[in-house]
Enzyme design. Structure first.
Site, mmCIF file in Angstrom:
data_model
loop_
_atom_site.group_PDB
_atom_site.id
_atom_site.type_symbol
_atom_site.label_atom_id
_atom_site.label_comp_id
_atom_site.label_asym_id
_atom_site.label_seq_id
_atom_site.Cartn_x
_atom_site.Cartn_y
_atom_site.Cartn_z
ATOM 1 N N ARG A 163 0.831 -1.215 0.000
ATOM 2 C CA ARG A 163 0.000 0.000 0.000
ATOM 3 C C ARG A 163 0.866 1.267 0.000
ATOM 4 N NH1 ARG A 163 -3.123 -3.716 -0.694
ATOM 5 N NH2 ARG A 163 -5.276 -3.835 0.065
ATOM 6 N N SER A 235 -11.073 -1.493 2.582
ATOM 7 C CA SER A 235 -10.357 -1.524 3.865
ATOM 8 C C SER A 235 -10.138 -0.092 4.339
ATOM 9 C CB SER A 235 -8.985 -2.162 3.695
ATOM 10 O OG SER A 235 -9.105 -3.458 3.171
ATOM 11 N N GLU A 333 -5.863 3.507 5.790
ATOM 12 C CA GLU A 333 -5.396 3.377 4.414
ATOM 13 C C GLU A 333 -6.046 4.501 3.583
ATOM 14 O OE1 GLU A 333 -5.689 -0.607 2.409
ATOM 15 O OE2 GLU A 333 -6.997 0.482 1.058
HETATM 16 N N1 EPU Z 1 -10.408 -11.641 9.562
HETATM 17 C C1 EPU Z 1 -11.205 -11.838 10.648
HETATM 18 N N2 EPU Z 1 -12.292 -11.017 10.814
HETATM 19 C C2 EPU Z 1 -12.605 -10.033 9.914
HETATM 20 C C3 EPU Z 1 -11.768 -9.840 8.799
HETATM 21 C C4 EPU Z 1 -10.674 -10.662 8.639
HETATM 22 O O1 EPU Z 1 -10.967 -12.713 11.490
HETATM 23 O O2 EPU Z 1 -13.598 -9.342 10.136
HETATM 24 C C5 EPU Z 1 -9.263 -12.539 9.352
HETATM 25 C C6 EPU Z 1 -9.516 -13.485 8.178
HETATM 26 O O3 EPU Z 1 -10.185 -14.646 8.581
HETATM 27 C C7 EPU Z 1 -8.109 -13.778 7.693
HETATM 28 C C8 EPU Z 1 -7.375 -12.471 7.963
HETATM 29 O O4 EPU Z 1 -8.135 -11.774 8.968
HETATM 30 O O5 EPU Z 1 -7.526 -14.769 8.476
HETATM 31 C C9 EPU Z 1 -7.226 -11.612 6.720
HETATM 32 O O6 EPU Z 1 -8.514 -11.346 6.179
HETATM 33 P P1 EPU Z 1 -8.758 -11.221 4.591
HETATM 34 O O7 EPU Z 1 -8.162 -12.342 3.888
HETATM 35 O O8 EPU Z 1 -10.220 -10.945 4.411
HETATM 36 O O9 EPU Z 1 -7.892 -9.970 4.173
HETATM 37 P P2 EPU Z 1 -7.567 -8.604 4.881
HETATM 38 O O10 EPU Z 1 -6.175 -8.633 5.389
HETATM 39 O O11 EPU Z 1 -8.637 -8.286 5.860
HETATM 40 C C10 EPU Z 1 -6.589 -7.571 2.682
HETATM 41 C C11 EPU Z 1 -6.726 -6.287 1.882
HETATM 42 C C12 EPU Z 1 -8.020 -6.298 1.088
HETATM 43 C C13 EPU Z 1 -7.989 -7.498 0.154
HETATM 44 C C14 EPU Z 1 -7.846 -8.774 1.017
HETATM 45 C C15 EPU Z 1 -7.700 -10.021 0.170
HETATM 46 C C16 EPU Z 1 -5.558 -4.597 3.175
HETATM 47 C C17 EPU Z 1 -5.673 -3.365 4.010
HETATM 48 N N3 EPU Z 1 -6.709 -5.154 2.784
HETATM 49 O O12 EPU Z 1 -7.651 -7.589 3.634
HETATM 50 O O13 EPU Z 1 -8.037 -5.129 0.296
HETATM 51 O O14 EPU Z 1 -9.179 -7.572 -0.616
HETATM 52 O O15 EPU Z 1 -6.628 -8.679 1.821
HETATM 53 O O16 EPU Z 1 -6.446 -10.053 -0.407
HETATM 54 O O17 EPU Z 1 -4.449 -5.031 2.884
HETATM 55 C C18 EPU Z 1 -8.825 -2.887 0.209
HETATM 56 O O18 EPU Z 1 -7.642 -2.534 0.273
HETATM 57 O O19 EPU Z 1 -9.768 -2.046 0.134
HETATM 58 C C19 EPU Z 1 -9.149 -4.304 0.301
HETATM 59 C C20 EPU Z 1 -10.397 -4.726 0.391
#
Ligand code: EPU
Length: 337
Positions: A163, A235, A333
């Protein structure tokens, strides 16, 4: 051709749907128009707003909003395997992904369904499901508001990170992105390692470009609210990068805490902010017209009628709860103006 609006309400130009006004909005097509703007009555205060998916307005914008509307797509080279395409800043990002899938070109399919303009993609190096825009971007072309020249930066010169890019650092307030060049390939290179992607792709019959795109769109729409229905900016927070000692302490209390290596720095690792917010008990939390999304805690939503300040207050409350519970700082972000 340039279009100028005075005292324009921005509600339909930001995905949070907050109703704030800008003194001037200019939609521009090309570098010559920017040269005329910055060469004469240089705006004192300005901001580039693409599709408005990563900006939260909290007050009247007493300055000039610049929005690129140029959206041409040109193939620069095609050697039968690799294709280099130049895409102008105002092109819709997902429209570009759809085009690449139709053409049988690999490289950005995992970035399906990300609400963004092409010009905004390199600024924060949009990323999802194990892919980042930087993996395909070869050149970013921008207008330099100091020299009034068009400058081309190579991938390395953009200093991309998680990012992150030079456009959020030294070139913040200086560069206006005009176009991006991407290298895509006819050689299949499925990237299915993240989360449920492989399962969803196999359920659709295997790793074709189309199946991957459909799988990613399905995963996203099952977790992320559609900004056309519920105002949000994806996010709201970045996933925090912390010292390994912080992770080790966290794992003692929560052995299931998700964490990811940081390839550029072995002493540090990335935590999942969504998980931290969720475990702090805030998933689905609602405070009047704003709240924490009930399927992805990293997303803050406007249930209708929220002001930017309401979202900022909620974000502060969420970050404080995460700090109190885990001693970890999470930062936005989203650009807050
Ligand atoms: N998780 C939870 N509870 C939640 C959300 C997530 O326990 O409410 C856990 C999930 O189970 C998983 C981990 O946290 O173990 C990561 O969650 P997820 O795979 O959904 O990804 P994220 O880290 O929450 C990032 C990006 C997203 C992108 C996803 C998929 C950032 C800030 N966000 O989210 O990007 O779609 O990975 O690759 O890096 C965006 O930037 O707007 C965005 C949506």
């Amino acid at each position: 051709m340039k279009r100028i609006y005075n005292d324009l309400n921005l509600a339909s130009r930001n995905s949070f749907g907050v109703s704030e006004t800008a003194r001037v909005v200019i939609e521009f097509d090309c570098a010559e128009e920017l040269k005329a703007i910055f060469g004469s009555e240089r705006p004192q205060k300005w901001y580039v707003l693409g599709a408005g998916n990563n900006t939260l307005f909290t007050q009247y914008y007493d300055g000039t909003i610049l929005t690129p509307v140029c959206s041409n797509r040109t193939i620069l080279s095609d050697d039968g395997v690799d294709v280099v395409v130049r895409v102008e800043a105002g092109h819709d990002w997902d429209g570009l992904v759809e085009w690449s899938v139709e053409q049988g070109l690999w490289g950005i399919e995992n970035l399906s369904s990300i609400p963004s303009s092409v010009g905004a993609a390199p600024v924060q190096n949009i990323g999802a499901y194990g892919a980042e825009a930087k993996d395909a971007i070869t050149v970013v072309e921008y207008f330099d508001t100091r020299s009034l020249e068009v400058v081309r930066l190579t991938n390395e010169e953009c200093r991309f990170g998680y990012r992150e890019s030079i456009f959020k650092q030294e070139l913040k307030g200086v560069a206006i992105i005009l176009a991006v060049e991407l290298k895509l390939s006819r050689t299949p290179r499925p990237n299915l390692g993240y989360g449920d992607v492989i399962k969803e792709v196999e359920a659709r019959g295997g790793a074709t470009l189309r199946n991957i795109r459909e799988a990613i769109c399905a995963i996203r729409s099952s977790k992320l609210p559609d900004p056309k229905v519920l105002g949000n900016a994806g996010s709201f927070f970045k996933n925090p990068i912390v010292e390994r000692s912080v992770l080790e302490r966290l794992l003692e209390r929560y052995p299931d805490a998700p964490n990811y290596p940081v390839t550029s720095d072995e002493g540090r690792c990335k935590l999942a902010a969504g998980w931290l917010i969720d475990r702090a008990g805030l998933k689905g939390w609602r405070d009047g017209c704003v709240g924490v999304h009930d399927r992805q805690a990293l997303v803050l939503v406007n249930y209708g009628g929220a002001k930017g300040g309401d979202v900022v207050r909620l974000a502060g409350f969420v970050a404080q709860r995460v700090m109190d519970e885990f001693g970890v700082e999470i930062s936005p972000e989203v650009n807050v103006l």
